[in-house]
Design a protein around this motif. Structure first.
Motif, PDB file in Angstrom:
ATOM      1  N   ASP A 241      57.961  11.240 -43.345  1.00 30.28           N
ATOM      2  CA  ASP A 241      57.041  11.711 -42.319  1.00 30.28           C
ATOM      3  C   ASP A 241      57.721  12.140 -41.022  1.00 30.28           C
ATOM      4  OD1 ASP A 241      54.469  11.006 -43.758  1.00 30.28           O
ATOM      5  OD2 ASP A 241      55.396   9.009 -43.662  1.00 30.28           O
ATOM      6  N   TYR A 242      58.870  11.569 -40.719  1.00 27.18           N
ATOM      7  CA  TYR A 242      59.551  11.836 -39.453  1.00 27.18           C
ATOM      8  C   TYR A 242      61.019  12.116 -39.703  1.00 27.18           C
ATOM      9  CZ  TYR A 242      55.308   9.505 -37.879  1.00 27.18           C
ATOM     10  OH  TYR A 242      53.995   9.145 -37.686  1.00 27.18           O
ATOM     11  N   TRP A 243      61.568  13.026 -38.894  1.00 30.48           N
ATOM     12  CA  TRP A 243      62.949  13.464 -39.067  1.00 30.48           C
ATOM     13  C   TRP A 243      63.672  13.568 -37.744  1.00 30.48           C
ATOM     14  CZ3 TRP A 243      65.084  14.467 -43.883  1.00 30.48           C
ATOM     15  CH2 TRP A 243      64.177  14.481 -44.949  1.00 30.48           C
ATOM     16  N   GLY A 244      64.954  13.206 -37.756  1.00 25.41           N
ATOM     17  CA  GLY A 244      65.805  13.477 -36.623  1.00 25.41           C
ATOM     18  C   GLY A 244      66.239  14.929 -36.608  1.00 25.41           C
ATOM     19  N   GLN A 245      66.980  15.305 -35.585  1.00 21.42           N
ATOM     20  CA  GLN A 245      67.400  16.692 -35.421  1.00 21.42           C
ATOM     21  C   GLN A 245      68.598  17.057 -36.285  1.00 21.42           C
ATOM     22  OE1 GLN A 245      68.216  14.244 -33.433  1.00 21.42           O
ATOM     23  NE2 GLN A 245      70.402  14.501 -32.993  1.00 21.42           N
ATOM     24  N   GLY A 246      69.274  16.068 -36.838  1.00 16.81           N
ATOM     25  CA  GLY A 246      70.446  16.290 -37.654  1.00 16.81           C
ATOM     26  C   GLY A 246      71.728  16.191 -36.849  1.00 16.81           C
ATOM     27  N   ILE A 247      72.808  15.798 -37.522  1.00 17.65           N
ATOM     28  CA  ILE A 247      74.104  15.681 -36.872  1.00 17.65           C
ATOM     29  C   ILE A 247      75.190  16.112 -37.842  1.00 17.65           C
ATOM     30  CG2 ILE A 247      74.430  13.252 -37.528  1.00 17.65           C
ATOM     31  CD1 ILE A 247      75.646  12.872 -34.689  1.00 17.65           C
ATOM     32  N   GLN A 248      76.181  16.835 -37.332  1.00 17.34           N
ATOM     33  CA  GLN A 248      77.218  17.415 -38.172  1.00 17.34           C
ATOM     34  C   GLN A 248      78.276  16.387 -38.539  1.00 17.34           C
ATOM     35  OE1 GLN A 248      77.451  20.771 -39.313  1.00 17.34           O
ATOM     36  NE2 GLN A 248      79.054  19.860 -40.617  1.00 17.34           N
TER      37      GLN A 248
ATOM     38  N   GLU B 292      83.544  17.431 -49.762  1.00 14.68           N
ATOM     39  CA  GLU B 292      82.200  17.735 -50.220  1.00 14.68           C
ATOM     40  C   GLU B 292      81.121  16.919 -49.516  1.00 14.68           C
ATOM     41  OE1 GLU B 292      84.251  15.642 -53.824  1.00 14.68           O
ATOM     42  OE2 GLU B 292      84.831  16.906 -52.125  1.00 14.68           O
ATOM     43  N   ASP B 293      81.509  15.942 -48.698  1.00 15.42           N
ATOM     44  CA  ASP B 293      80.552  15.228 -47.868  1.00 15.42           C
ATOM     45  C   ASP B 293      80.181  16.005 -46.609  1.00 15.42           C
ATOM     46  OD1 ASP B 293      80.401  12.885 -49.512  1.00 15.42           O
ATOM     47  OD2 ASP B 293      82.323  12.223 -48.669  1.00 15.42           O
ATOM     48  N   THR B 294      80.884  17.086 -46.338  1.00 13.56           N
ATOM     49  CA  THR B 294      80.609  17.889 -45.160  1.00 13.56           C
ATOM     50  C   THR B 294      79.190  18.437 -45.208  1.00 13.56           C
ATOM     51  OG1 THR B 294      82.925  18.512 -44.856  1.00 13.56           O
ATOM     52  CG2 THR B 294      81.272  19.954 -43.878  1.00 13.56           C
TER      53      THR B 294
ATOM     54  N   PHE C 172      69.447  12.018 -45.460  1.00  8.12           N
ATOM     55  CA  PHE C 172      69.592  13.222 -46.259  1.00  8.12           C
ATOM     56  C   PHE C 172      70.688  14.071 -45.646  1.00  8.12           C
ATOM     57  CE2 PHE C 172      65.456  11.641 -47.203  1.00  8.12           C
ATOM     58  CZ  PHE C 172      65.153  12.051 -48.490  1.00  8.12           C
ATOM     59  N   ARG C 173      71.199  15.009 -46.422  1.00 14.66           N
ATOM     60  CA  ARG C 173      72.214  15.904 -45.891  1.00 14.66           C
ATOM     61  C   ARG C 173      72.021  17.301 -46.458  1.00 14.66           C
ATOM     62  NH1 ARG C 173      77.614  13.388 -48.898  1.00 14.66           N
ATOM     63  NH2 ARG C 173      77.141  14.146 -51.029  1.00 14.66           N
ATOM     64  N   GLN C 174      72.492  18.275 -45.707  1.00 14.82           N
ATOM     65  CA  GLN C 174      72.376  19.660 -46.134  1.00 14.82           C
ATOM     66  C   GLN C 174      73.632  20.420 -45.724  1.00 14.82           C
ATOM     67  OE1 GLN C 174      68.792  21.647 -44.877  1.00 14.82           O
ATOM     68  NE2 GLN C 174      69.014  23.229 -46.431  1.00 14.82           N
ATOM     69  N   ALA C 175      74.315  20.951 -46.707  1.00 10.19           N
ATOM     70  CA  ALA C 175      75.497  21.774 -46.474  1.00 10.19           C
ATOM     71  C   ALA C 175      75.091  23.241 -46.416  1.00 10.19           C
ATOM     72  CB  ALA C 175      76.523  21.549 -47.578  1.00 10.19           C
ATOM     73  N   PRO C 176      75.884  24.085 -45.753  1.00  9.85           N
ATOM     74  CA  PRO C 176      75.558  25.508 -45.683  1.00  9.85           C
ATOM     75  C   PRO C 176      75.389  26.118 -47.064  1.00  9.85           C
ATOM     76  CG  PRO C 176      77.296  24.981 -44.134  1.00  9.85           C
ATOM     77  CD  PRO C 176      77.095  23.760 -44.981  1.00  9.85           C
ATOM     78  N   GLY C 177      74.296  26.839 -47.254  1.00  6.30           N
ATOM     79  CA  GLY C 177      74.034  27.496 -48.512  1.00  6.30           C
ATOM     80  C   GLY C 177      73.523  26.592 -49.612  1.00  6.30           C
ATOM     81  N   LYS C 178      73.269  25.326 -49.318  1.00  6.17           N
ATOM     82  CA  LYS C 178      72.795  24.384 -50.314  1.00  6.17           C
ATOM     83  C   LYS C 178      71.470  23.772 -49.876  1.00  6.17           C
ATOM     84  CE  LYS C 178      75.677  21.725 -52.428  1.00  6.17           C
ATOM     85  NZ  LYS C 178      76.660  20.644 -52.708  1.00  6.17           N
ATOM     86  N   GLU C 179      70.750  23.229 -50.843  1.00  9.22           N
ATOM     87  CA  GLU C 179      69.481  22.586 -50.551  1.00  9.22           C
ATOM     88  C   GLU C 179      69.699  21.205 -49.956  1.00  9.22           C
ATOM     89  OE1 GLU C 179      66.713  24.685 -54.011  1.00  9.22           O
ATOM     90  OE2 GLU C 179      67.155  22.552 -54.106  1.00  9.22           O
ATOM     91  N   ARG C 180      68.680  20.734 -49.260  1.00 12.85           N
ATOM     92  CA  ARG C 180      68.728  19.392 -48.701  1.00 12.85           C
ATOM     93  C   ARG C 180      68.874  18.364 -49.822  1.00 12.85           C
ATOM     94  NH1 ARG C 180      63.881  18.183 -44.760  1.00 12.85           N
ATOM     95  NH2 ARG C 180      62.855  18.928 -46.666  1.00 12.85           N
ATOM     96  N   GLU C 181      69.760  17.401 -49.633  1.00 11.29           N
ATOM     97  CA  GLU C 181      70.136  16.452 -50.667  1.00 11.29           C
ATOM     98  C   GLU C 181      69.887  15.024 -50.207  1.00 11.29           C
ATOM     99  OE1 GLU C 181      74.221  15.327 -53.186  1.00 11.29           O
ATOM    100  OE2 GLU C 181      74.334  16.297 -51.227  1.00 11.29           O
ATOM    101  N   PHE C 182      69.309  14.236 -51.079  1.00  9.34           N
ATOM    102  CA  PHE C 182      69.122  12.816 -50.814  1.00  9.34           C
ATOM    103  C   PHE C 182      70.466  12.104 -50.817  1.00  9.34           C
ATOM    104  CE2 PHE C 182      68.873   8.609 -52.858  1.00  9.34           C
ATOM    105  CZ  PHE C 182      68.179   7.924 -51.882  1.00  9.34           C
ATOM    106  N   VAL C 183      70.656  11.189 -49.866  1.00 11.39           N
ATOM    107  CA  VAL C 183      71.883  10.412 -49.782  1.00 11.39           C
ATOM    108  C   VAL C 183      71.614   8.951 -50.100  1.00 11.39           C
ATOM    109  CG1 VAL C 183      73.802   9.677 -48.334  1.00 11.39           C
ATOM    110  CG2 VAL C 183      72.871  11.992 -48.093  1.00 11.39           C
TER     111      VAL C 183
END
Length: 124
Positions: free
Chosen positions: A112-119, A89-91, A37-48
């Protein structure tokens, strides 16, 4: 339970490529369907994209079809996302996720489980 750690993010120019990795600690890795999944600033989390436990089923969101490739190596407890022809827009912050069960899912609440995220930043 599973612990997930993403790696491989960074800054690339439009049209470039990046490979993200997700390492997992846990037993019976093949019992878990995985997703990005991905999330850009000001946007909702998006399925990839998602992948079934044994890797035989993959589902990509429309914006990344033909550009991104998901894979997994259950022997290494790892999942990968190769991102080609990157666009600004992939940022986003990209998150590795796992769910109990082998069926793929596109809804974040089903994981059920999530990583911390990476930019990932795509900019000229």
């Amino acid at each position: 339970q599973v612990q997930l750690v993403e790696s491989g993010g960074g800054l690339v120019q439009p049209g470039g490529s990046l490979r993200l990795s997700c390492g997992a600690s846990g037993r019976t890795f093949s019992n878990y369907a995985m997703g990005w999944f991905r999330q850009a600033p000001g946007k909702e989390r998006e399925f990839v994209v998602s992948i079934s436990g044994n890797g035989d089923i993959k589902h990509y969101s429309d914006p990344v079809k033909g550009r991104f490739t998901i894979s997994r190596d259950n022997a290494k407890n790892a999942m990968y996302l190769l991102m080609n022809t990157l666009k600004p827009e992939d940022t986003a912050v990209y998150y590795c996720a796992a769910r109990v069960g082998q069926w793929i899912a596109t809804t974040a609440t089903l994981y059920d489980y999530w990583g911390q995220g990476i930019q990932v930043t795509v900019s000229s």
